[in-house]
Design a protein around this motif. Sequence first.
Motif, PDB file in Angstrom:
ATOM      1  N   ASP A 129      -5.722   9.146   6.700  1.00 59.33           N
ATOM      2  CA  ASP A 129      -6.437   7.880   6.541  1.00 59.33           C
ATOM      3  C   ASP A 129      -6.123   6.908   7.670  1.00 59.33           C
ATOM      4  O   ASP A 129      -5.017   6.877   8.189  1.00 59.33           O
ATOM      5  CB  ASP A 129      -6.086   7.217   5.211  1.00 59.33           C
ATOM      6  CG  ASP A 129      -6.647   7.975   4.026  1.00 59.33           C
ATOM      7  OD1 ASP A 129      -7.723   8.591   4.162  1.00 59.33           O
ATOM      8  OD2 ASP A 129      -6.010   7.959   2.965  1.00 59.33           O
ATOM      9  N   ARG A 130      -7.125   6.109   8.043  1.00 58.65           N
ATOM     10  CA  ARG A 130      -6.954   4.967   8.938  1.00 58.65           C
ATOM     11  C   ARG A 130      -7.314   3.743   8.112  1.00 58.65           C
ATOM     12  O   ARG A 130      -8.287   3.750   7.381  1.00 58.65           O
ATOM     13  CB  ARG A 130      -7.873   5.034  10.150  1.00 58.65           C
ATOM     14  CG  ARG A 130      -7.963   6.334  10.931  1.00 58.65           C
ATOM     15  CD  ARG A 130      -6.647   6.853  11.441  1.00 58.65           C
ATOM     16  NE  ARG A 130      -6.851   7.899  12.432  1.00 58.65           N
ATOM     17  CZ  ARG A 130      -6.754   9.198  12.183  1.00 58.65           C
ATOM     18  NH1 ARG A 130      -6.486   9.616  10.968  1.00 58.65           N
ATOM     19  NH2 ARG A 130      -6.907  10.075  13.139  1.00 58.65           N
ATOM     20  N   TYR A 131      -6.522   2.673   8.233  1.00 53.30           N
ATOM     21  CA  TYR A 131      -6.751   1.454   7.462  1.00 53.30           C
ATOM     22  C   TYR A 131      -6.871   0.243   8.377  1.00 53.30           C
ATOM     23  O   TYR A 131      -6.230   0.188   9.418  1.00 53.30           O
ATOM     24  CB  TYR A 131      -5.572   1.166   6.518  1.00 53.30           C
ATOM     25  CG  TYR A 131      -5.296   2.223   5.498  1.00 53.30           C
ATOM     26  CD1 TYR A 131      -6.047   2.302   4.336  1.00 53.30           C
ATOM     27  CD2 TYR A 131      -4.260   3.136   5.674  1.00 53.30           C
ATOM     28  CE1 TYR A 131      -5.782   3.274   3.380  1.00 53.30           C
ATOM     29  CE2 TYR A 131      -3.987   4.102   4.724  1.00 53.30           C
ATOM     30  CZ  TYR A 131      -4.747   4.167   3.585  1.00 53.30           C
ATOM     31  OH  TYR A 131      -4.484   5.127   2.640  1.00 53.30           O
ATOM     32  N   ARG A 148      -7.246  -4.950   1.936  1.00 50.80           N
ATOM     33  CA  ARG A 148      -7.727  -3.834   2.739  1.00 50.80           C
ATOM     34  C   ARG A 148      -9.167  -4.117   3.137  1.00 50.80           C
ATOM     35  O   ARG A 148     -10.039  -4.271   2.301  1.00 50.80           O
ATOM     36  CB  ARG A 148      -7.637  -2.542   1.940  1.00 50.80           C
ATOM     37  CG  ARG A 148      -7.983  -1.318   2.750  1.00 50.80           C
ATOM     38  CD  ARG A 148      -7.871  -0.058   1.963  1.00 50.80           C
ATOM     39  NE  ARG A 148      -6.569   0.047   1.325  1.00 50.80           N
ATOM     40  CZ  ARG A 148      -6.247   0.975   0.444  1.00 50.80           C
ATOM     41  NH1 ARG A 148      -7.136   1.872   0.082  1.00 50.80           N
ATOM     42  NH2 ARG A 148      -5.058   1.003  -0.089  1.00 50.80           N
ATOM     43  N   TYR A 188      -4.252  -2.594  12.100  1.00 51.44           N
ATOM     44  CA  TYR A 188      -4.778  -1.232  12.014  1.00 51.44           C
ATOM     45  C   TYR A 188      -3.609  -0.263  11.930  1.00 51.44           C
ATOM     46  O   TYR A 188      -2.652  -0.377  12.693  1.00 51.44           O
ATOM     47  CB  TYR A 188      -5.626  -0.901  13.239  1.00 51.44           C
ATOM     48  CG  TYR A 188      -6.812  -1.810  13.397  1.00 51.44           C
ATOM     49  CD1 TYR A 188      -7.992  -1.559  12.712  1.00 51.44           C
ATOM     50  CD2 TYR A 188      -6.759  -2.922  14.225  1.00 51.44           C
ATOM     51  CE1 TYR A 188      -9.094  -2.393  12.850  1.00 51.44           C
ATOM     52  CE2 TYR A 188      -7.849  -3.759  14.374  1.00 51.44           C
ATOM     53  CZ  TYR A 188      -9.012  -3.490  13.688  1.00 51.44           C
ATOM     54  OH  TYR A 188     -10.096  -4.321  13.826  1.00 51.44           O
ATOM     55  N   TRP A 220     -11.058  -2.035   5.296  1.00 48.24           N
ATOM     56  CA  TRP A 220     -11.754  -0.761   5.221  1.00 48.24           C
ATOM     57  C   TRP A 220     -10.760   0.378   5.346  1.00 48.24           C
ATOM     58  O   TRP A 220      -9.634   0.205   5.779  1.00 48.24           O
ATOM     59  CB  TRP A 220     -12.874  -0.626   6.255  1.00 48.24           C
ATOM     60  CG  TRP A 220     -12.510  -0.864   7.694  1.00 48.24           C
ATOM     61  CD1 TRP A 220     -12.698  -2.014   8.402  1.00 48.24           C
ATOM     62  CD2 TRP A 220     -11.900   0.063   8.605  1.00 48.24           C
ATOM     63  NE1 TRP A 220     -12.244  -1.865   9.690  1.00 48.24           N
ATOM     64  CE2 TRP A 220     -11.752  -0.585   9.833  1.00 48.24           C
ATOM     65  CE3 TRP A 220     -11.465   1.375   8.508  1.00 48.24           C
ATOM     66  CZ2 TRP A 220     -11.192   0.021  10.956  1.00 48.24           C
ATOM     67  CZ3 TRP A 220     -10.899   1.996   9.618  1.00 48.24           C
ATOM     68  CH2 TRP A 220     -10.771   1.314  10.821  1.00 48.24           C
ATOM     69  N   THR A 221     -11.219   1.561   4.934  1.00 47.65           N
ATOM     70  CA  THR A 221     -10.444   2.798   5.043  1.00 47.65           C
ATOM     71  C   THR A 221     -11.358   3.863   5.630  1.00 47.65           C
ATOM     72  O   THR A 221     -12.529   3.941   5.269  1.00 47.65           O
ATOM     73  CB  THR A 221      -9.954   3.274   3.660  1.00 47.65           C
ATOM     74  OG1 THR A 221      -9.150   2.262   3.078  1.00 47.65           O
ATOM     75  CG2 THR A 221      -9.137   4.547   3.778  1.00 47.65           C
ATOM     76  N   TYR A 222     -10.825   4.647   6.543  1.00 46.79           N
ATOM     77  CA  TYR A 222     -11.577   5.766   7.107  1.00 46.79           C
ATOM     78  C   TYR A 222     -10.780   7.035   6.854  1.00 46.79           C
ATOM     79  O   TYR A 222      -9.608   7.124   7.212  1.00 46.79           O
ATOM     80  CB  TYR A 222     -11.790   5.566   8.604  1.00 46.79           C
ATOM     81  CG  TYR A 222     -12.451   6.754   9.267  1.00 46.79           C
ATOM     82  CD1 TYR A 222     -13.812   6.982   9.113  1.00 46.79           C
ATOM     83  CD2 TYR A 222     -11.716   7.652  10.025  1.00 46.79           C
ATOM     84  CE1 TYR A 222     -14.428   8.076   9.711  1.00 46.79           C
ATOM     85  CE2 TYR A 222     -12.321   8.750  10.624  1.00 46.79           C
ATOM     86  CZ  TYR A 222     -13.672   8.954  10.463  1.00 46.79           C
ATOM     87  OH  TYR A 222     -14.271  10.030  11.044  1.00 46.79           O
ATOM     88  N   ASP A 223     -11.414   8.016   6.238  1.00 53.12           N
ATOM     89  CA  ASP A 223     -10.762   9.294   5.956  1.00 53.12           C
ATOM     90  C   ASP A 223     -11.111  10.260   7.086  1.00 53.12           C
ATOM     91  O   ASP A 223     -12.227  10.763   7.157  1.00 53.12           O
ATOM     92  CB  ASP A 223     -11.227   9.841   4.612  1.00 53.12           C
ATOM     93  CG  ASP A 223     -10.547  11.146   4.231  1.00 53.12           C
ATOM     94  OD1 ASP A 223      -9.458  11.437   4.772  1.00 53.12           O
ATOM     95  OD2 ASP A 223     -11.106  11.875   3.400  1.00 53.12           O
ATOM     96  N   SER A 243       1.053   5.380   0.470  1.00 53.13           N
ATOM     97  CA  SER A 243       0.395   6.525   1.075  1.00 53.13           C
ATOM     98  C   SER A 243       1.109   7.769   0.588  1.00 53.13           C
ATOM     99  O   SER A 243       2.316   7.750   0.359  1.00 53.13           O
ATOM    100  CB  SER A 243       0.487   6.431   2.605  1.00 53.13           C
ATOM    101  OG  SER A 243       0.013   7.611   3.194  1.00 53.13           O
ATOM    102  N   TYR A 297       0.845  -1.187   0.000  1.00 51.02           N
ATOM    103  CA  TYR A 297       0.000   0.000   0.000  1.00 51.02           C
ATOM    104  C   TYR A 297       0.878   1.232   0.000  1.00 51.02           C
ATOM    105  O   TYR A 297       1.853   1.318   0.725  1.00 51.02           O
ATOM    106  CB  TYR A 297      -0.915   0.029   1.226  1.00 51.02           C
ATOM    107  CG  TYR A 297      -1.947  -1.068   1.184  1.00 51.02           C
ATOM    108  CD1 TYR A 297      -3.097  -0.915   0.429  1.00 51.02           C
ATOM    109  CD2 TYR A 297      -1.757  -2.257   1.864  1.00 51.02           C
ATOM    110  CE1 TYR A 297      -4.036  -1.926   0.364  1.00 51.02           C
ATOM    111  CE2 TYR A 297      -2.690  -3.266   1.806  1.00 51.02           C
ATOM    112  CZ  TYR A 297      -3.816  -3.096   1.056  1.00 51.02           C
ATOM    113  OH  TYR A 297      -4.743  -4.089   0.989  1.00 51.02           O
TER     114      TYR A 297
END
Length: 81
Positions: A34-36, A45, A27, A47-50, A11, A9
């Motif tokens: 971003d949190r993955y 992946r 995590y 999930w991803t949280y922006d 970034s 990945y």
Amino acid sequence: MYWDLVQEYRSVARFGGSSTVADGPRYVGTRDKDRYAIDISDGSRRWTYDAEYPLSGSVAVADGVLVSGDDDGNIVVLVEP
């Protein structure tokens, strides 16, 4: 012993703090906000949280709840979907 690369990945920013493994996924948060959640068995992946601000420090996880701080002084609490 050699490792096989399963998934990579990229970034746009540095990773913020150490990653955490709990109940399966790894995590990790980044300085680009971003949190993955990464499945450690196959590298996918989950999930991803922006977030609104970059991650500050490491991610803590307990009972499916992910907690991290950000550069604006907020505590971000996420629940595993």
